[in-house]
Enzyme design. Structure first.
Site, short mmCIF file in Angstrom:
data_model
loop_
_atom_site.label_atom_id
_atom_site.label_comp_id
_atom_site.label_asym_id
_atom_site.label_seq_id
_atom_site.Cartn_x
_atom_site.Cartn_y
_atom_site.Cartn_z
N LYS A 1 0.83 -1.21 0.00
CA LYS A 1 0.00 0.00 0.00
C LYS A 1 0.87 1.26 0.00
O LYS A 1 0.70 2.15 -0.84
CB LYS A 1 -0.95 0.00 1.22
CG LYS A 1 -1.87 -1.20 1.28
CD LYS A 1 -2.81 -1.15 2.47
CE LYS A 1 -2.14 -1.27 3.82
NZ LYS A 1 -1.48 -2.57 4.10
N ARG B 1 -0.74 -9.20 13.16
CA ARG B 1 -1.30 -8.21 12.23
C ARG B 1 -2.05 -8.90 11.09
O ARG B 1 -3.08 -8.43 10.64
CB ARG B 1 -0.19 -7.31 11.67
CG ARG B 1 0.30 -6.30 12.70
CD ARG B 1 1.64 -5.72 12.34
NE ARG B 1 1.63 -4.95 11.12
CZ ARG B 1 2.71 -4.70 10.38
NH1 ARG B 1 3.88 -5.17 10.75
NH2 ARG B 1 2.61 -3.98 9.30
N ARG C 1 -10.24 0.37 7.98
CA ARG C 1 -9.72 -0.95 8.29
C ARG C 1 -10.73 -1.81 9.03
O ARG C 1 -10.44 -2.94 9.40
CB ARG C 1 -8.52 -0.75 9.18
CG ARG C 1 -7.29 -1.49 8.81
CD ARG C 1 -6.29 -1.09 9.87
NE ARG C 1 -5.06 -1.75 9.78
CZ ARG C 1 -3.99 -1.27 9.15
NH1 ARG C 1 -4.06 -0.16 8.48
NH2 ARG C 1 -2.87 -1.93 9.20
N ARG D 1 10.74 -1.19 11.06
CA ARG D 1 9.61 -0.90 11.95
C ARG D 1 9.53 -1.90 13.10
O ARG D 1 9.74 -3.09 12.89
CB ARG D 1 8.30 -0.92 11.15
CG ARG D 1 7.94 0.46 10.64
CD ARG D 1 6.79 0.48 9.71
NE ARG D 1 5.63 -0.29 10.09
CZ ARG D 1 4.53 -0.39 9.35
NH1 ARG D 1 4.48 0.25 8.20
NH2 ARG D 1 3.51 -1.10 9.74
N ARG E 1 11.76 -5.11 4.78
CA ARG E 1 11.35 -3.70 4.59
C ARG E 1 12.23 -2.75 5.41
O ARG E 1 12.57 -3.03 6.56
CB ARG E 1 9.90 -3.51 5.03
CG ARG E 1 9.54 -2.02 5.09
CD ARG E 1 8.11 -1.75 5.21
NE ARG E 1 7.49 -2.44 6.33
CZ ARG E 1 6.18 -2.57 6.45
NH1 ARG E 1 5.38 -2.05 5.55
NH2 ARG E 1 5.67 -3.20 7.48
P1 AP5 Z 1 4.70 -1.65 1.97
O1 AP5 Z 1 4.37 -0.77 0.84
O2 AP5 Z 1 5.42 -1.06 3.14
O3 AP5 Z 1 3.40 -2.44 2.48
P2 AP5 Z 1 2.08 -1.90 3.18
O4 AP5 Z 1 0.93 -2.53 2.49
O5 AP5 Z 1 2.10 -0.41 3.30
O6 AP5 Z 1 2.26 -2.62 4.59
P3 AP5 Z 1 2.18 -2.04 6.06
O7 AP5 Z 1 2.93 -3.02 6.92
O8 AP5 Z 1 2.59 -0.61 6.15
O9 AP5 Z 1 0.67 -2.15 6.31
P4 AP5 Z 1 -0.07 -2.24 7.62
O10 AP5 Z 1 -1.42 -2.10 7.09
O11 AP5 Z 1 0.18 -3.43 8.46
O12 AP5 Z 1 0.59 -1.06 8.52
P5 AP5 Z 1 0.11 0.41 8.85
O13 AP5 Z 1 1.28 1.28 8.92
O14 AP5 Z 1 -1.03 0.79 7.98
O15 AP5 Z 1 5.55 -2.88 1.37
C1 AP5 Z 1 6.13 -3.85 2.22
C2 AP5 Z 1 7.55 -4.22 1.70
O16 AP5 Z 1 7.42 -4.93 0.47
C3 AP5 Z 1 8.46 -3.04 1.40
O17 AP5 Z 1 9.77 -3.36 1.78
C4 AP5 Z 1 8.36 -2.85 -0.13
O18 AP5 Z 1 9.56 -2.33 -0.65
C5 AP5 Z 1 8.13 -4.28 -0.59
N1 AP5 Z 1 7.23 -4.39 -1.76
C6 AP5 Z 1 6.00 -3.81 -1.91
N2 AP5 Z 1 5.44 -4.18 -3.07
C7 AP5 Z 1 6.33 -5.03 -3.67
C8 AP5 Z 1 6.30 -5.77 -4.89
N3 AP5 Z 1 5.25 -5.73 -5.73
N4 AP5 Z 1 7.36 -6.55 -5.19
C9 AP5 Z 1 8.41 -6.61 -4.35
N5 AP5 Z 1 8.49 -5.95 -3.17
C10 AP5 Z 1 7.47 -5.16 -2.83
O19 AP5 Z 1 -0.50 0.19 10.32
C11 AP5 Z 1 0.35 -0.06 11.43
C12 AP5 Z 1 -0.51 -0.20 12.69
O20 AP5 Z 1 -1.19 1.05 12.97
C13 AP5 Z 1 -1.64 -1.24 12.63
O21 AP5 Z 1 -1.18 -2.54 12.96
C14 AP5 Z 1 -2.63 -0.67 13.69
O22 AP5 Z 1 -2.22 -0.96 15.00
C15 AP5 Z 1 -2.51 0.83 13.47
N6 AP5 Z 1 -3.51 1.33 12.49
C16 AP5 Z 1 -3.23 1.93 11.28
N7 AP5 Z 1 -4.37 2.25 10.64
C17 AP5 Z 1 -5.39 1.88 11.45
C18 AP5 Z 1 -6.80 1.94 11.33
N8 AP5 Z 1 -7.41 2.45 10.23
N9 AP5 Z 1 -7.55 1.44 12.35
C19 AP5 Z 1 -6.97 0.94 13.45
N10 AP5 Z 1 -5.64 0.84 13.63
C20 AP5 Z 1 -4.84 1.31 12.64
MG MG Z 2 2.35 0.95 4.91
#
Ligand code: AP5
Ligand code: MG
Length: 216
Positions: free
Chosen positions: A13, A170, A87, A159, A126
């Site tokens: 994402k 997660r 989410r 992270r 990552r």
């Molecule tokens: P990356 O782009 O970082 O993946 P992502 O989908 O953004 O994954 P996240 O871990 O950030 O998502 P998340 O939803 O768990 O965390 P968030 O910060 O939202 O890609 C991952 C890796 O793969 C990178 O190294 C990239 O280079 C590589 N990659 C990507 N695409 C690729 C491809 N096609 N080929 C090869 N490599 C690739 O949330 C964190 C925490 O915050 C949650 O656990 C929760 O506690 C809280 N939170 C956030 N939002 C909410 C909400 N709406 N409600 C409640 N709690 C929330």
């Molecule tokens: Mg992310």
């Protein structure tokens, strides 16, 4: 344009949002990035969110909905791309209410689908920029200079919630709480499924084709 990127943790994402922002000039609104900034600034919201994030659980809806409503309210006329929000079905309903009260809706929900073994490799490799949120991978998407952000030169970090036991939690939370959000938007007919197991370049080109077709 108002877009949502859905997908499991590590689906890409954050990675693809950066490219969407460059091309369509919309604002990237990542709930995870906003929460991490609140934590770094030691705000009340940041302190409340900490234990949920560190254990891979969702931060309570009422905190998130208020935080994201404020961010969306400040978005430019060009629109936004939401990353990590909504989410839960409840968050999606609250977003829907807030947008429809202004006569607006979501134009596209891009659902990134990735297999679990690929996700685990992506999460462990990552590295992110703590300043601008840019995302890299130690083998798949390397920065130009090892360990430094291409955009601002900041030292890249791993992270805290990418530890294997937290990643597992997660993924469980995603399956239980976030997958139903896809169904919520399917009923509105605005979901576009994308095979995100492919390389980042292939995935972003599918996303661009989808969004371009909506503009024409
Ligand atoms: P990356 O782009 O970082 O993946 P992502 O989908 O953004 O994954 P996240 O871990 O950030 O998502 P998340 O939803 O768990 O965390 P968030 O910060 O939202 O890609 C991952 C890796 O793969 C990178 O190294 C990239 O280079 C590589 N990659 C990507 N695409 C690729 C491809 N096609 N080929 C090869 N490599 C690739 O949330 C964190 C925490 O915050 C949650 O656990 C929760 O506690 C809280 N939170 C956030 N939002 C909410 C909400 N709406 N409600 C409640 N709690 C929330
Ligand atoms: Mg992310």
């Amino acid at each position: 344009m108002r877009i949502i990127l859905l997908g499991a943790p590590g689906a890409g994402k954050g990675t693809h949002c950066k490219r969407i922002v460059e091309k369509y000039k919309v604002q990237h609104l990542s709930s995870g990035d906003i929460l991490r900034k609140e934590r770094a600034a030691n705000t009340e919201l940041g302190k409340k969110a900490q234990s949920y994030m560190d254990s891979g659980k969702l931060v309570p809806d009422e905190l998130i909905v208020e935080m994201m409503a404020e961010a969306i309210g400040k978005a430019p006329a060009a629109g936004f791309v939401l990353d990590g929000f909504p989410r839960t079905v409840n968050q999606a309903m609250e977003l829907d209410k807030a947008l429809s009260s202004k006569g607006r809706n979501i134009d596209a929900v891009i659902n990134l689908q990735v297999n679990k073994d690929i996700i685990l490799n992506r999460m462990t490799g990552r590295r992110s920029c703590p300043k601008c949120g840019a995302v890299y991978h130690i083998t798949n998407l390397k920065p130009k200079v090892e360990g430094k952000c291409d955009i601002d030169g900041e030292a890249l970090v791993q992270r805290a919630d990418d530890k294997p036991e937290v990643v597992k939690e997660r993924l469980e939370t995603y399956k239980e709480m976030t997958k139903p959000v896809v169904g919520f938007y399917e009923k509105k007919g605005c979901v576009y499924e994308v095979d995100a197991n492919k390389s980042a370049e292939e995935v972003i080109s599918i996303i661009f084709n989808t969004l371009d077709s909506l503009i024409k």
